[in-house]
Design a protein around this motif. Structure first.
Motif, mmCIF file in Angstrom:
data_model
loop_
_atom_site.group_PDB
_atom_site.id
_atom_site.type_symbol
_atom_site.label_atom_id
_atom_site.label_comp_id
_atom_site.label_asym_id
_atom_site.label_seq_id
_atom_site.Cartn_x
_atom_site.Cartn_y
_atom_site.Cartn_z
ATOM 1 N N ALA A 290 0.848 -1.187 0.000
ATOM 2 C CA ALA A 290 0.000 0.000 0.000
ATOM 3 C C ALA A 290 0.884 1.239 0.000
ATOM 4 N N GLY A 291 0.400 2.266 -0.645
ATOM 5 C CA GLY A 291 1.174 3.501 -0.705
ATOM 6 C C GLY A 291 2.073 3.611 -1.920
ATOM 7 N N LEU A 292 2.035 2.592 -2.786
ATOM 8 C CA LEU A 292 2.819 2.606 -4.019
ATOM 9 C C LEU A 292 1.884 2.836 -5.201
ATOM 10 N N ALA A 293 2.091 3.923 -5.922
ATOM 11 C CA ALA A 293 1.339 4.136 -7.160
ATOM 12 C C ALA A 293 1.904 3.206 -8.230
ATOM 13 N N HIS A 294 1.021 2.605 -9.021
ATOM 14 C CA HIS A 294 1.469 1.602 -9.992
ATOM 15 C C HIS A 294 0.713 1.784 -11.298
ATOM 16 N N HIS A 295 1.461 1.802 -12.415
ATOM 17 C CA HIS A 295 0.841 1.940 -13.729
ATOM 18 C C HIS A 295 1.565 1.045 -14.727
ATOM 19 N N ILE A 296 0.786 0.404 -15.583
ATOM 20 C CA ILE A 296 1.325 -0.341 -16.721
ATOM 21 C C ILE A 296 1.213 0.567 -17.943
ATOM 22 N N GLN B 24 5.130 8.802 -26.366
ATOM 23 C CA GLN B 24 4.234 9.813 -25.806
ATOM 24 C C GLN B 24 3.670 9.354 -24.466
ATOM 25 N N GLN B 25 3.212 8.104 -24.398
ATOM 26 C CA GLN B 25 2.671 7.579 -23.149
ATOM 27 C C GLN B 25 3.749 7.483 -22.072
ATOM 28 N N VAL B 26 4.949 7.062 -22.463
ATOM 29 C CA VAL B 26 6.049 6.962 -21.494
ATOM 30 C C VAL B 26 6.388 8.336 -20.932
ATOM 31 N N TYR B 27 6.497 9.316 -21.801
ATOM 32 C CA TYR B 27 6.819 10.682 -21.385
ATOM 33 C C TYR B 27 5.783 11.205 -20.396
ATOM 34 N N GLN B 28 4.509 11.059 -20.733
ATOM 35 C CA GLN B 28 3.443 11.578 -19.878
ATOM 36 C C GLN B 28 3.377 10.839 -18.550
ATOM 37 N N ALA B 29 3.554 9.523 -18.576
ATOM 38 C CA ALA B 29 3.508 8.744 -17.335
ATOM 39 C C ALA B 29 4.671 9.098 -16.413
ATOM 40 N N THR B 30 5.853 9.294 -17.000
ATOM 41 C CA THR B 30 7.021 9.635 -16.187
ATOM 42 C C THR B 30 6.901 11.044 -15.617
ATOM 43 N N LEU C 157 6.412 2.164 -12.604
ATOM 44 C CA LEU C 157 5.925 2.150 -13.979
ATOM 45 C C LEU C 157 6.441 0.888 -14.651
ATOM 46 N N GLN C 158 5.535 0.037 -15.073
ATOM 47 C CA GLN C 158 5.909 -1.156 -15.822
ATOM 48 C C GLN C 158 5.711 -0.844 -17.304
ATOM 49 N N LEU C 159 6.818 -0.755 -18.022
ATOM 50 C CA LEU C 159 6.810 -0.349 -19.426
ATOM 51 C C LEU C 159 6.914 -1.582 -20.316
ATOM 52 N N THR C 160 5.872 -1.864 -21.068
ATOM 53 C CA THR C 160 5.840 -3.056 -21.910
ATOM 54 C C THR C 160 6.429 -2.751 -23.276
ATOM 55 N N LEU C 161 7.296 -3.632 -23.753
ATOM 56 C CA LEU C 161 7.972 -3.426 -25.031
ATOM 57 C C LEU C 161 8.392 -4.768 -25.604
ATOM 58 N N LYS C 162 8.934 -4.733 -26.809
ATOM 59 C CA LYS C 162 9.430 -5.963 -27.432
ATOM 60 C C LYS C 162 10.869 -5.744 -27.873
#
Length: 308
Positions: A198-204, A211-217, A233-238
């Protein structure tokens, strides 16, 4: 998370930085293939496919003020923060001369820009990041700490320990995990939510979309500076190995379906949607990037006593 489109100026800058990262990454792979580095390319870890995750987050860092703890694939982070291609090539070539250092060539360090050298054991840099953030909080300094890692560490005890301590103390730290996924658009990563404190913000976040990475960071760093605690921040990529025969500018792989996972192509499409893509502009920055990187490479080879 906001979804407001970024300005053309910012998107163009991000595209240019990602392209530059790819050209440098490709040059490193070519150095390895030509035998300038170690014999089997040991320790050469490409960041291809990670460009949006690395560049889109690193441009949000206040260089010289914030602390950054990269992991071994974070070439794009280092270039964005200010390490030059010449310095990067020299680092690789110097390590190649010293076999005992061959496993350390990706332990990035750049003290003048508050980049902390990572240790060999994976995940421990996250505990170091939490400690730095704790010191910043005690000093009431307007500093954020940004720590990167790969998906291979999420099962390590240190990973959850760092998250738990940061959440318990509400520390100004952002953890960015670059997840290599079978399909990053579907966010096919393990569900770790029940393990998070608890107390940890979390986003995938779609790590293919700069653009999404920039805004999330940006949002995560503002969250930290406001004293609201840590964010994961869990950043999904290939990830795909580089194609050294194409100057690093082709698709990630010949299969057309993989074009959707190429951060450069994705950013190009964003610019096209805004009616701002210019083929001549793109060709010009490719030419400039290739020329700059080639000069830096030749200078580094000369400096380190290699013949070309």
């Amino acid at each position: 998370m906001t979804s407001t489109p970024l300005s053309t100026t910012i998107l163009c800058d991000l595209y240019a930085r990602m392209l530059f990262t790819r050209v440098v990454d490709n040059a490193i792979s070519q150095l390895s293939q030509k035998g300038y580095l170690d014999r089997q390319g040991k320790g050469i870890a490409s960041c291809r496919g990670h460009e949006a995750a690395q560049v889109g987050s690193a441009v949000c860092i206040k260089v010289g003020q914030d602390f950054t703890l990269p992991y071994y694939r974070d070439l794009g982070v280092m270039l964005t923060i200010g390490m030059t291609p010449y310095e990067i090539f020299c680092t690789y070539l110097q390590a190649a001369r010293e076999p005992e250092r061959s496993s350390d060539i990706h332990h990035w360090s750049y003290q003048k820009h508050n980049i902390v050298t990572g240790p060999a054991p994976v995940a421990t840099q996250l505990l170091h990041a939490a400690g730095i953030a704790f010191a910043s909080k005690l000093r009431k300094a307007a500093v954020a700490t940004i720590a990167y890692c790969g998906d291979g560490i999420v099962q390590e005890p240190d990973f959850l320990e760092a998250l738990s301590f940061a959440a318990q103390q509400q520390l100004p730290v952002i953890f960015l995990c670059e997840h290599d996924c079978h399909d990053p658009l579907q966010s096919d990563i393990p569900d770790l939510l029940p393990l998070f404190p608890a107390g940890l913000a979390h986003h995938i976040v779609n790590g293919v979309d700069v653009q999404q990475v920039y805004q999330a960071t940006q949002a995560a760093i503002q969250h930290a500076r406001a004293g609201k605690g840590p964010t994961l921040l869990q950043l999904t990529l290939k990830r795909v190995e580089p194609d050294c025969g194409s100057n690093g500018l082709s698709l990630l792989a010949p299969q057309s379906d993989l074009a959707a996972y190429d951060p450069l192509i994705h950013c190009q499409r964003l610019l096209q949607e805004q009616g701002c893509w210019d083929d001549q502009w793109a060709q010009n920055i490719r030419t400039r990037a290739s020329s700059e990187v080639e000069r830096a490479l030749q200078d580094a080879l000369l400096q380190e006593g290699f013949t070309t």
